[in-house]
Design a protein around this motif. Structure first.
Motif, PDB file in Angstrom:
ATOM      1  N   GLN A   1      10.856   6.709 -15.789  1.00 28.47           N
ATOM      2  CA  GLN A   1      11.271   6.416 -17.153  1.00 28.47           C
ATOM      3  C   GLN A   1       9.712   6.887 -18.178  1.00 28.47           C
ATOM      4  O   GLN A   1      10.277   7.388 -19.261  1.00 28.47           O
ATOM      5  CB  GLN A   1      11.457   5.038 -17.620  1.00 28.47           C
ATOM      6  N   ASN A   2       8.679   6.590 -17.602  1.00 27.66           N
ATOM      7  CA  ASN A   2       7.453   7.013 -18.438  1.00 27.66           C
ATOM      8  C   ASN A   2       7.351   8.384 -18.538  1.00 27.66           C
ATOM      9  O   ASN A   2       7.020   9.010 -19.467  1.00 27.66           O
ATOM     10  CB  ASN A   2       6.259   6.448 -17.803  1.00 27.66           C
ATOM     11  N   MET A   3       7.560   9.197 -17.535  1.00 28.95           N
ATOM     12  CA  MET A   3       7.629  10.582 -17.549  1.00 28.95           C
ATOM     13  C   MET A   3       8.744  11.247 -18.452  1.00 28.95           C
ATOM     14  O   MET A   3       8.331  12.209 -19.096  1.00 28.95           O
ATOM     15  CB  MET A   3       7.734  11.354 -15.869  1.00 28.95           C
ATOM     16  N   ALA A   4       9.987  10.543 -18.520  1.00 29.51           N
ATOM     17  CA  ALA A   4      10.995  10.965 -19.170  1.00 29.51           C
ATOM     18  C   ALA A   4      10.563  10.843 -20.622  1.00 29.51           C
ATOM     19  O   ALA A   4      11.244  11.494 -21.540  1.00 29.51           O
ATOM     20  CB  ALA A   4      12.347  10.352 -18.745  1.00 29.51           C
ATOM     21  N   ALA A   5       9.641   9.955 -21.208  1.00 23.77           N
ATOM     22  CA  ALA A   5       9.527   9.619 -22.319  1.00 23.77           C
ATOM     23  C   ALA A   5       8.813  10.923 -23.014  1.00 23.77           C
ATOM     24  O   ALA A   5       8.847  10.953 -24.277  1.00 23.77           O
ATOM     25  CB  ALA A   5       8.619   8.565 -22.478  1.00 23.77           C
TER      26      ALA A   5
ATOM     27  N   ASP B   1       5.587   0.976 -10.191  1.00 26.64           N
ATOM     28  CA  ASP B   1       7.447   0.827  -9.863  1.00 26.64           C
ATOM     29  C   ASP B   1       7.537   2.267 -10.247  1.00 26.64           C
ATOM     30  O   ASP B   1       7.593   2.800 -11.037  1.00 26.64           O
ATOM     31  CB  ASP B   1       7.841   0.048 -10.945  1.00 26.64           C
ATOM     32  N   PRO B   2       8.295   2.735  -8.891  1.00 26.70           N
ATOM     33  CA  PRO B   2       8.990   4.234  -8.943  1.00 26.70           C
ATOM     34  C   PRO B   2       9.904   4.485 -10.139  1.00 26.70           C
ATOM     35  O   PRO B   2       9.802   5.469 -10.878  1.00 26.70           O
ATOM     36  CB  PRO B   2       9.400   4.270  -7.898  1.00 26.70           C
ATOM     37  N   ASP B   3      10.791   3.379 -10.554  1.00 20.15           N
ATOM     38  CA  ASP B   3      11.596   3.378 -11.456  1.00 20.15           C
ATOM     39  C   ASP B   3      10.933   3.655 -13.001  1.00 20.15           C
ATOM     40  O   ASP B   3      11.295   4.463 -13.761  1.00 20.15           O
ATOM     41  CB  ASP B   3      12.901   2.295 -11.556  1.00 20.15           C
TER      42      ASP B   3
ATOM     43  N   ARG C   1       0.886  -1.250  -0.030  1.00 17.31           N
ATOM     44  CA  ARG C   1      -0.111   0.077  -0.046  1.00 17.31           C
ATOM     45  C   ARG C   1       0.926   1.262   0.031  1.00 17.31           C
ATOM     46  O   ARG C   1       0.604   2.339  -0.650  1.00 17.31           O
ATOM     47  CB  ARG C   1      -0.898   0.073   1.211  1.00 17.31           C
ATOM     48  N   GLU C   2       1.800   1.305   0.831  1.00 21.19           N
ATOM     49  CA  GLU C   2       2.651   2.583   0.921  1.00 21.19           C
ATOM     50  C   GLU C   2       3.444   2.770  -0.314  1.00 21.19           C
ATOM     51  O   GLU C   2       3.749   3.851  -0.748  1.00 21.19           O
ATOM     52  CB  GLU C   2       3.692   2.517   2.051  1.00 21.19           C
ATOM     53  N   ARG C   3       3.820   1.572  -0.991  1.00 20.11           N
ATOM     54  CA  ARG C   3       4.682   1.709  -2.363  1.00 20.11           C
ATOM     55  C   ARG C   3       3.827   2.323  -3.468  1.00 20.11           C
ATOM     56  O   ARG C   3       4.216   3.209  -4.072  1.00 20.11           O
ATOM     57  CB  ARG C   3       5.225   0.391  -2.745  1.00 20.11           C
ATOM     58  N   SER C   4       2.567   1.992  -3.388  1.00 21.02           N
ATOM     59  CA  SER C   4       1.526   2.300  -4.424  1.00 21.02           C
ATOM     60  C   SER C   4       1.072   3.995  -4.087  1.00 21.02           C
ATOM     61  O   SER C   4       1.077   4.717  -4.939  1.00 21.02           O
ATOM     62  CB  SER C   4       0.248   1.536  -4.176  1.00 21.02           C
ATOM     63  N   THR C   5       0.892   4.352  -2.759  1.00 17.14           N
ATOM     64  CA  THR C   5       0.587   5.523  -2.711  1.00 17.14           C
ATOM     65  C   THR C   5       1.891   6.551  -2.766  1.00 17.14           C
ATOM     66  O   THR C   5       1.628   7.702  -3.246  1.00 17.14           O
ATOM     67  CB  THR C   5       0.140   5.853  -1.214  1.00 17.14           C
ATOM     68  N   GLY C   6       3.006   5.952  -2.842  1.00 18.48           N
ATOM     69  CA  GLY C   6       4.363   6.595  -3.055  1.00 18.48           C
ATOM     70  C   GLY C   6       4.607   6.993  -4.346  1.00 18.48           C
ATOM     71  O   GLY C   6       4.922   8.171  -4.790  1.00 18.48           O
ATOM     72  N   VAL C   7       4.036   5.994  -5.247  1.00 21.25           N
ATOM     73  CA  VAL C   7       3.984   6.139  -6.686  1.00 21.25           C
ATOM     74  C   VAL C   7       3.246   7.442  -7.064  1.00 21.25           C
ATOM     75  O   VAL C   7       3.585   8.407  -7.971  1.00 21.25           O
ATOM     76  CB  VAL C   7       3.766   4.903  -7.316  1.00 21.25           C
ATOM     77  N   LEU C   8       1.854   7.308  -6.382  1.00 25.38           N
ATOM     78  CA  LEU C   8       1.207   8.429  -6.751  1.00 25.38           C
ATOM     79  C   LEU C   8       1.723   9.777  -6.522  1.00 25.38           C
ATOM     80  O   LEU C   8       1.576  10.721  -7.144  1.00 25.38           O
ATOM     81  CB  LEU C   8      -0.186   8.117  -5.988  1.00 25.38           C
ATOM     82  N   ARG C   9       2.170   9.790  -5.278  1.00 28.83           N
ATOM     83  CA  ARG C   9       2.564  11.151  -5.022  1.00 28.83           C
ATOM     84  C   ARG C   9       3.862  11.643  -5.782  1.00 28.83           C
ATOM     85  O   ARG C   9       4.020  12.747  -5.928  1.00 28.83           O
ATOM     86  CB  ARG C   9       2.833  11.106  -3.501  1.00 28.83           C
ATOM     87  N   ARG C  10       4.764  10.601  -6.134  1.00 32.51           N
ATOM     88  CA  ARG C  10       5.667  11.069  -6.784  1.00 32.51           C
ATOM     89  C   ARG C  10       5.471  11.274  -8.226  1.00 32.51           C
ATOM     90  O   ARG C  10       6.148  12.355  -9.026  1.00 32.51           O
ATOM     91  CB  ARG C  10       7.013   9.835  -7.151  1.00 32.51           C
TER      92      ARG C  10
END
Length: 299
Positions: free
Chosen positions: A279-283, A273-275, A47-56
């Motif tokens: 990468q998706n944003m950099a595209a 996945d944060p990584d 759960r924390e990983r998923s919410t962290g991805v959203l915030r990032r």
């Protein structure tokens, strides 16, 4: 700067409007937040990983999130993860959802009647903690790709008039169904499967949306034929060669090719996945040459 590692937010020139709402062209799809596979009834994502991805994602410039009430696993709901991670929501954040499909608590699919769409809209409102939805896409079942959508879209138009929905879109549709919807109420976006290797019919619909000033929002731009399960088909040597030339992943090449189809094309790649998120944003900053675009289009 190497586009494969660029984590800067999209520039102001990389935006489009969903009605009166301005969004950055690289957004985020919430489907993969809830489990080890979409709609997984087994091991959920942390759960924390998923919410962290959203915030990032928001930190990196995402202000357009695509979700649905039927994105849930055994113990995770994408909408509730979004609510937990991002509420109170940034003023410029646009959340788009989809209705018509639904899933019961066992995970079995069902399809709403026009009268049941209000319940689906209200479920999204409850889960997201909103008093209205920014964009609601009417997502067509595969069996209705040649039929009328008038009753269902008309029901959503009534909910828009009632103030529950700000803007309407349609998903998994044909050009004929787009014309039918536009005759009923304003449409701000078309959300269809699209990516490298898309058939001529899909190319034509993308161009039509550009001519009409509508956002075209591809899904499965990275996954291709793998769809919900993720990338399945082996990437061709052409795609891999372009990726090597730019020092990026094949997923970034697929996203960049899709975005370069027109300024009205938005991207909603999903990941837990944060990584992969970075990468998706950099595209969005990756620019392919005309020659590369032509070679990829022939795939």
């Amino acid at each position: 700067m190497n586009p494969g590692t660029n984590s800067a937010a999209p520039t102001s020139t990389s935006t489009w409007k969903l009605g009166d709402l301005t969004v950055n062209r690289v957004g985020f799809g919430a489907m993969r937040l809830t489990g080890t596979a979409p709609y997984d009834r087994g091991v959920p994502r942390d759960r924390e990983r998923s919410t962290g991805v959203l915030r990032r994602a928001v930190e990196l410039g995402v202000n357009h999130i695509d979700t649905a009430a039927y994105y849930f696993s055994a113990t995770r709901s994408a909408n509730e993860l979004i609510n937990r991670a991002l509420a109170p929501y940034p003023e410029d954040l646009v959340i788009a959802t989809k209705v018509w499909p639904g899933r019961d608590l066992s995970g079995a699919w069902w399809w709403a009647t026009p009268a049941q769409l209000r319940g689906q809209v209200e479920e999204n409102l409850r889960q997201l903690g909103r008093d209205h939805l920014d964009v609601v896409n009417l997502r067509l079942p595969p069996s209705r790709r040649t039929g009328s959508i008038g009753e269902h879209f008309g029901a959503l138009a009534e909910l828009r008039d009632a103030g529950l929905i700000r803007h309407l879109g349609i998903s998994n549709v044909t050009s004929e169904q787009l014309a039918e919807a536009m005759a009923i109420a304003p449409v701000v976006c078309v959300q269809n499967a699209y990516g490298i290797g898309a058939p001529d019919e899909d190319q034509a619909l993308l161009r039509l949306c550009g001519e009409l000033g509508l956002a075209f929002v591809p899904f499965f731009a990275i996954a291709g034929s793998g769809r919900e399960a993720g990338p399945a088909a082996r990437d061709s040597e052409t795609v891999r060669a372009v990726a090597r030339a730019h020092g990026v992943s094949v997923a970034q090449v697929r996203l960049a090719w899709t975005l370069q189809q027109g300024p009205h094309v938005l991207a909603i790649p999903g990941t837990g996945d944060p990584d992969h998120l970075a990468q998706n944003m950099a595209a969005g900053a990756l620019r392919l040459s005309e020659e590369e675009m032509a070679l990829l289009t022939e795939e």
